[in-house]
Structures are given as structure tokens and as C-alpha cells.
Design a protein around this motif. Structure first.
Motif, short mmCIF file in Angstrom:
data_model
loop_
_atom_site.label_atom_id
_atom_site.label_comp_id
_atom_site.label_asym_id
_atom_site.label_seq_id
_atom_site.Cartn_x
_atom_site.Cartn_y
_atom_site.Cartn_z
N LEU A 182 13.63 13.20 2.34
CA LEU A 182 12.17 13.21 2.27
C LEU A 182 11.64 11.82 1.96
CD1 LEU A 182 9.86 15.36 2.41
CD2 LEU A 182 9.89 15.36 -0.08
N GLY A 183 12.32 11.09 1.08
CA GLY A 183 11.90 9.75 0.74
C GLY A 183 11.97 8.81 1.92
N MET A 184 13.03 8.92 2.72
CA MET A 184 13.15 8.07 3.90
C MET A 184 12.04 8.37 4.91
SD MET A 184 17.29 8.02 4.53
CE MET A 184 17.11 6.92 5.91
N VAL A 185 11.77 9.67 5.10
CA VAL A 185 10.71 10.05 6.04
C VAL A 185 9.35 9.61 5.53
CG1 VAL A 185 9.53 12.01 7.11
CG2 VAL A 185 12.02 12.00 6.95
N PHE A 186 9.06 9.88 4.27
CA PHE A 186 7.76 9.50 3.71
C PHE A 186 7.58 7.98 3.69
CE2 PHE A 186 6.29 13.34 0.98
CZ PHE A 186 6.24 14.11 2.13
N GLY A 187 8.65 7.25 3.35
CA GLY A 187 8.55 5.80 3.34
C GLY A 187 8.25 5.24 4.70
N ILE A 202 0.83 -1.20 0.00
CA ILE A 202 0.00 0.00 0.00
C ILE A 202 0.87 1.26 0.00
CG2 ILE A 202 -1.62 1.35 1.39
CD1 ILE A 202 -2.94 -0.94 -0.05
N THR A 203 1.94 1.23 0.77
CA THR A 203 2.84 2.38 0.81
C THR A 203 3.43 2.68 -0.57
OG1 THR A 203 3.44 1.85 3.10
CG2 THR A 203 4.91 3.34 1.90
N GLY A 204 3.88 1.65 -1.25
CA GLY A 204 4.43 1.83 -2.58
C GLY A 204 3.41 2.34 -3.57
N GLU A 205 2.17 1.85 -3.47
CA GLU A 205 1.12 2.28 -4.39
C GLU A 205 0.77 3.76 -4.19
OE1 GLU A 205 -0.97 0.10 -6.77
OE2 GLU A 205 1.15 -0.44 -6.66
N VAL A 206 0.64 4.16 -2.94
CA VAL A 206 0.30 5.56 -2.67
C VAL A 206 1.43 6.49 -3.12
CG1 VAL A 206 -0.13 7.24 -0.82
CG2 VAL A 206 -1.28 5.03 -0.77
N ASP A 210 10.81 -6.81 3.99
CA ASP A 210 9.83 -6.14 3.14
C ASP A 210 9.69 -4.66 3.53
OD1 ASP A 210 9.28 -8.49 1.78
OD2 ASP A 210 7.66 -9.05 3.14
N ALA A 211 9.60 -4.41 4.83
CA ALA A 211 9.48 -3.04 5.32
C ALA A 211 10.72 -2.22 4.97
CB ALA A 211 9.25 -3.04 6.83
N TYR A 212 11.88 -2.82 5.17
CA TYR A 212 13.14 -2.15 4.86
C TYR A 212 13.24 -1.82 3.38
CZ TYR A 212 18.17 -1.63 4.08
OH TYR A 212 19.41 -1.18 3.68
N ASN A 213 12.87 -2.76 2.53
CA ASN A 213 12.95 -2.56 1.09
C ASN A 213 12.05 -1.42 0.61
OD1 ASN A 213 14.81 -4.61 0.73
ND2 ASN A 213 13.26 -6.16 0.31
N VAL A 214 10.88 -1.29 1.22
CA VAL A 214 9.98 -0.21 0.82
C VAL A 214 10.54 1.15 1.19
CG1 VAL A 214 7.73 0.85 1.28
CG2 VAL A 214 7.89 -1.59 0.82
N VAL A 215 11.02 1.28 2.41
CA VAL A 215 11.57 2.57 2.86
C VAL A 215 12.78 2.95 2.01
CG1 VAL A 215 12.63 3.81 4.78
CG2 VAL A 215 10.70 2.29 5.20
N VAL A 216 13.67 2.01 1.79
CA VAL A 216 14.86 2.28 0.97
C VAL A 216 14.45 2.54 -0.48
CG1 VAL A 216 17.00 1.29 0.07
CG2 VAL A 216 16.40 0.99 2.47
N GLY A 217 13.47 1.79 -0.98
CA GLY A 217 13.02 1.98 -2.34
C GLY A 217 12.47 3.37 -2.58
N VAL A 218 11.66 3.85 -1.66
CA VAL A 218 11.11 5.20 -1.78
C VAL A 218 12.23 6.24 -1.69
CG1 VAL A 218 9.59 6.92 -0.72
CG2 VAL A 218 8.85 4.55 -0.89
#
Length: 273
Positions: free
Chosen positions: A141-146, A83-87, A168-176
Motif C-alpha cells: 500500500l505504501g509503494m502504491v500510495f507513494g 508535498i507527497t510526504g506532507e500529505v 528524490d522521487a525514488y526516496n519518497v516512494v521508498v520512504g512511504v
């Protein structure tokens, strides 16, 4: 001769500044940072990004909970990282695009680009100074938003969210955190090439959203997979693309960003302002 000598002697002595007293690349970076933080559009776009993040997460959570509350066996469910990635991909990234585009096009619209290029005549230095300001800002900003988006998604989905791992959580934050700076550079380079906000944002909208949705419908899934929008979505979801692993998706977005930046530089070199 006496008059000329008197006039010259009356002039103030030339001020020899030390090499590090402004100017150069660091001086250009300081100038760009001052411009970015003192214009209202920066704060409006960041406020819009925050609003879209919070609103998108709230809508996703409410929608998921309402479906399950009705006892629908086919109710939609997903994980908080997804959901985080989609938003981020379908809402928040557009504020980042606008912020990055306006760093260039606002100067063309106001005519201040002439002053910028007089102060920093080296086109490469001018463009790289904007990159040097934009990339760290969007990385943080990406780290904070992720992280914030993931936390809100976990709370919002509650027991209706699918299980996910710490990786999974780590990958999303780093990905954003990685995607937003690359997206910003992509938008910045294209804006330098096109100079207008409307046409730049329109092209980015087509490349990031329209083509990835349209090309698979006509049998061009492979082409769509190598566009920055498709690769970026998977990077922010923290999942690998069906065609290539997740790190390759990051390299694809990076390649698009560097190509756009090079195109913007070449366009700047070929024209005066």
C-alpha cells in the motif's frame, strides 16, 4: 462393563491431521488474513486513506496554483516529493493508524479475543501473526500510495512545482513504503498493550503530531527529533533531518515500532484476555 465397551467402540475414530493441515504459525496467519479482509472496517479505512491522499494532493495543488495566479511574489511553492510526504504524514497516516489499532481493539470490544487466544494460546505467535499480515499489506500500500501521490503532485503542481531529481522521487516512494509498515506495527503493539481504541489513537496522535510541534517551542528540538513522528516525516519526504541522516530516521521509527510490539507482548503475557 459391556455398556462402556459398546459406547467406546461406537465412537468415531480419532482423526489424525497432518502437521501442516492448519494450525501453527501459518494457520494463525491465515486466520488473521481472513479476519482482516472480511471485516468492513478494513475497507472503510483503506477507502478513507485513498480519499485523504487524493483530496490532500488536490488541495495542495489548488492552493499553490491560486497563490501564483494572483502574482504574489511570496507565493508558496514546493516540490512534488515534499508535498507527497506532507500529505502522507498529516493526513493519510491516520487511516493506517486506525486500521492497525482495530486489528487488536475490535477483538477486545466484541469479546472475540477470547476465541483468538483459545485457538492461538501462544501470545507471541498470535501477535506476530497479526504483524505478518499487516506488514506486507502496508508495504504494498505504501509503494502504491507513494507512487500515485507523487504522480498526482507532479500533475497538480505543474510549472509551479520546484525541480527535483529522480533520486528524490525514488526516496519518497521508498520512504512511504517503509514508514507505513513500521507505523502499523507501532500502532498494533500499543493497541495490544492498552486494548482500547480511543486511548491508543489518542496517545499515538500526541506522539506523532502534538509533541513534535510542541517540544521545539520550549527548546527541546533534539528530543522531538527522536520521536517517530518527526523521524517519519523526514523519511517520507525523502530528506535528511537536520540532526541525523535519513537512514537514521528510519532506524528511529523501527526502534519505536519494535519497542511498542515488545510492550504489547509483555502486556498480553501478564493478563488472561
Amino acid at each position: 462393563m459391556k455398556t462402556v465397551t459398546t459406547t467406546i467402540s461406537a465412537l468415531p475414530p480419532r482423526l489424525d491431521l497432518p502437521p501442516d493441515a492448519g494450525g501453527g504459525f501459518l494457520g494463525a496467519v491465515r486466520s488473521e488474513w481472513t479476519k482482516l479482509r472480511t471485516v468492513a472496517s478494513t475497507w472503510w479505512t483503506l477507502a478513507a486513506a485513498t480519499t485523504l491522499l487524493l483530496g490532500g494532493m488536490a488541495i495542495a495543488a489548488v492552493s499553490t496554483r491560486s497563490q501564483h495566479a494572483d502574482g504574489n511574489p511570496a507565493a508558496f511553492t514546493s516540490s512534488a516529493p515534499f508535498i507527497t510526504g506532507e500529505v502522507m504524514a498529516y493526513l493519510v497516516q491516520w487511516s493506517i493508524v486506525i486500521l492497525s489499532v482495530l486489528m487488536v481493539t475490535a477483538e477486545y470490544q466484541s469479546g472475540s479475543i477470547r476465541n483468538t487466544l483459545q485457538w492461538v494460546p501462544d501470545r507471541a505467535r498470535m501477535l506476530l501473526s497479526k504483524v505478518a499480515v499487516l506488514v506486507p499489506l502496508l508495504l504494498v500500500l505504501g509503494m502504491v500510495f507513494g507512487a500515485v501521490g507523487l504522480g498526482i503532485a507532479i500533475l497538480g503542481l505543474g510549472e509551479f512545482g520546484e525541480a527535483f531529481t529522480t533520486d528524490d522521487a525514488y526516496n519518497v516512494v521508498v520512504g512511504v513504503a517503509l514508514y507505513l509498515p513500521m507505523l502499523g506495527v507501532f500502532a498494533l503493539g500499543l493497541a495490544a498493550a492498552l486494548r482500547g481504541a480511543a486511548q491508543t489513537i489518542s496517545i499515538i496522535f500526541v506522539v506523532l503530531l502534538i509533541l513534535p510541534l510542541m517540544l521545539p517551542a520550549i527548546g527541546l528540538e533534539t528530543v522531538a527529533a527522536y520521536l517517530p513522528g518527526d523521524a517519519g516525516v523526514n523519511l517520507m519526504r525523502g530528506t535528511s533531518h537536520p540532526i541525523y541522516p535519513r537512514p537514521v530516521g528510519g532506524l528511529i521509527v523501527l526502534a519505536w515500532s519494535l519497542t511498542s510490539l515488545a510492550t504489547g507482548y509483555l502486556a498480553l503475557r501478564k493478563r488472561d484476555t
